[in-house]
Design an enzyme around this catalytic site. Structure first.
Site, PDB file in Angstrom:
ATOM      1  N   ARG A  73       0.874  -1.193   0.000  1.00  0.00           N
ATOM      2  CA  ARG A  73       0.000   0.000   0.000  1.00  0.00           C
ATOM      3  C   ARG A  73       0.895   1.222   0.000  1.00  0.00           C
ATOM      4  NH1 ARG A  73      -5.237   1.707   3.575  1.00  0.00           N
ATOM      5  NH2 ARG A  73      -6.121   0.196   2.155  1.00  0.00           N
ATOM      6  N   HIS A  88      -7.529   0.555  -6.236  1.00  0.00           N
ATOM      7  CA  HIS A  88      -7.747  -0.265  -5.031  1.00  0.00           C
ATOM      8  C   HIS A  88      -8.443  -1.568  -5.465  1.00  0.00           C
ATOM      9  CE1 HIS A  88      -7.889  -1.255  -0.939  1.00  0.00           C
ATOM     10  NE2 HIS A  88      -8.753  -0.388  -0.465  1.00  0.00           N
ATOM     11  N   GLN A 129     -10.253  -3.974  -2.964  1.00  0.00           N
ATOM     12  CA  GLN A 129     -11.535  -3.455  -2.497  1.00  0.00           C
ATOM     13  C   GLN A 129     -12.644  -3.784  -3.496  1.00  0.00           C
ATOM     14  OE1 GLN A 129     -12.307  -1.673   0.466  1.00  0.00           O
ATOM     15  NE2 GLN A 129     -14.328  -2.232  -0.257  1.00  0.00           N
ATOM     16  N   ASP A 132     -17.328   7.014  -1.305  1.00  0.00           N
ATOM     17  CA  ASP A 132     -16.064   6.897  -0.557  1.00  0.00           C
ATOM     18  C   ASP A 132     -15.775   8.271   0.052  1.00  0.00           C
ATOM     19  OD1 ASP A 132     -13.581   6.107   0.421  1.00  0.00           O
ATOM     20  OD2 ASP A 132     -12.560   6.338  -1.510  1.00  0.00           O
TER      21      ASP A 132
HETATM   22  N1   CP Z   1     -11.317  -0.017   2.701  1.00  0.00           N
HETATM   23  C1   CP Z   1     -10.039  -0.004   3.071  1.00  0.00           C
HETATM   24  O1   CP Z   1      -9.138  -0.212   2.275  1.00  0.00           O
HETATM   25  O2   CP Z   1      -9.865   0.260   4.385  1.00  0.00           O
HETATM   26  P1   CP Z   1      -8.463   0.445   5.129  1.00  0.00           P
HETATM   27  O3   CP Z   1      -7.896   1.775   4.683  1.00  0.00           O
HETATM   28  O4   CP Z   1      -8.814   0.420   6.575  1.00  0.00           O
HETATM   29  O5   CP Z   1      -7.558  -0.680   4.737  1.00  0.00           O
HETATM   30  N1  NVA Z   2      -9.983   6.831  -1.203  1.00  0.00           N
HETATM   31  C1  NVA Z   2      -9.558   6.425   0.108  1.00  0.00           C
HETATM   32  C2  NVA Z   2      -9.783   4.968   0.298  1.00  0.00           C
HETATM   33  C3  NVA Z   2      -9.465   4.456   1.663  1.00  0.00           C
HETATM   34  C4  NVA Z   2      -9.700   2.979   1.786  1.00  0.00           C
HETATM   35  C5  NVA Z   2      -8.102   6.790   0.307  1.00  0.00           C
HETATM   36  O1  NVA Z   2      -7.312   6.607  -0.622  1.00  0.00           O
HETATM   37  O2  NVA Z   2      -7.743   7.248   1.387  1.00  0.00           O
END
Ligand code: CP
Ligand code: NVA
Length: 327
Positions: A123, A150, A153, A245
């Site tokens: 990540r 992502h 997800q 989101d």
């Molecule tokens: N949805 C998601 O990726 O959550 P986190 O940021 O907690 O991993």
């Molecule tokens: N769009 C958000 C998703 C978190 C899971 C971010 O990148 O912070």
């Protein structure tokens, strides 16, 4: 004699040849997947969910390295649980725990980790960094979120919709808010599954044209469609799932006030949900910011499927690991 630029081109060609010849499969985005790959991944996740002992030795005690440069609850913990679920050993290392944080290049880090681990789950901010991991890793690299994608997800999102509505092809999904990483992967997933995805964002917050255009091309083959609009009402009307989101993603805190102002009309509330199908679900990848992108009443209301969605992160993470990393 070669010029420097010819040598650079030659080096790039060698890297490209290595990537083409390599048998390692990565999951960096859903863009490169075939519809059957996506369906197979969801089937595997459903099987793993139905039988908690299935494939419980698949990773054979091997380590899976998790490298995150951003916070995470669901992705980190679901992957750690999924690795344990498959008989593997999760090892977490943030940037300041690795020499990467002191300047060791990704190309060296990836080659070293490949000697220890069955897969690398990353990540980070720049999508180019997970591509660089994949370029040099001889074990699968799994994108656990970048600024633009992502994919893990989106797998959980589609599994959740499939559990509620059955076959995905032809279903209508609305995404309302910021055309961000979560939106990009959702668009790609829906296009692959032959779904009709409608994305409502204000000007300046629309999904990247390259992502949308590629998804349109995929949807043409699968019988789905991708619609980008500025109108949340048009997006949500008749949909079986309404998704949003956060308006301010990780790394965007300096733009917080501007984004909240620009996206304020894109909040999902009861009036917007009422335009969707009566049996529609509300989806959110979480974490949610109540009162910003969604009201408390929608998030906590009877149509909310967000905790099923969060649970499905575990089963889809296990499916990804099983299909990419189990020997
Ligand atoms: N949805 C998601 O990726 O959550 P986190 O940021 O907690 O991993
Ligand atoms: N769009 C958000 C998703 C978190 C899971 C971010 O990148 O912070």
């Amino acid at each position: 004699m070669f010029t420097l630029s010819q040598l650079h081109d030659y080096a790039e060609l060698c890297i490209l040849m290595r990537m083409l010849c390599a048998s390692t499969s990565h999951l960096l985005s859903l863009a490169g997947l075939a519809p059957a790959d996506l369906g197979g991944m969801l089937d595997t996740a459903a099987d793993l969910k139905a039988d908690r002992a299935l494939h419980d030795r698949a990773l054979g005690g091997r380590a899976v390295l998790m490298h995150f440069t951003k916070p995470s609850t669901r992705t980190r913990l679901s992957f750690e649980a999924a690795i344990a679920r498959l008989g593997g050993h999760p090892v977490f290392a943030s940037a300041d725990q690795l020499q990467l944080g002191r300047g060791e290049p990704i190309r060296d880090t990836a080659r070293v980790i490949s000697r220890y681990a069955a897969a690398i789950v990353v990540r980070t901010h720049a999508h180019a960094d997970v591509e660089e991991f994949a370029r040099w890793s001889s074990v699968p690299v799994i994108n656990a979120l970048t600024d633009t994608h992502h994919p893990c997800q989106a797998l959980a999102d589609l599994l959740t919709v499939r559990e509620r509505f059955g076959a995905l092809a032809g279903l209508e999904v609305a995404y309302v808010g910021d055309g961000n990483n979560v939106a990009h992967s959702l668009i790609e997933a829906c296009a692959l599954a032959g779904m009709h995805v409608r994305v409502a964002c204000p000007e300046g917050y629309r999904p990247l044209p390259a992502v949308a255009e590629a998804a349109v091309a995929v949807a043409l083959r699968t019988g789905g469609s991708v619609t980008i609009t500025g109108d949340p009402v048009a997006a949500v009307t008749g949909a079986c799932a309404v998704y949003t989101d956060v308006f301010v993603s990780m790394g965007e805190d300096d733009r917080r006030a501007q984004k909240l102002a620009d996206l304020a009309l894109y909040r999902v509330d009861d009036a917007l949900m009422a335009l969707a199908r009566p049996d529609a679900v509300f989806l959110h990848c979480l974490p949610a910011h109540r009162g910003e992108e969604v009201t408390e009443s929608v998030l906590e209301g009877p149509q909310s499927a967000v905790f099923d969605q969060a649970e499905n992160r575990l089963h889809t993470a296990a499916a990804v690991l099983l299909r990419l990393a189990a020997s």
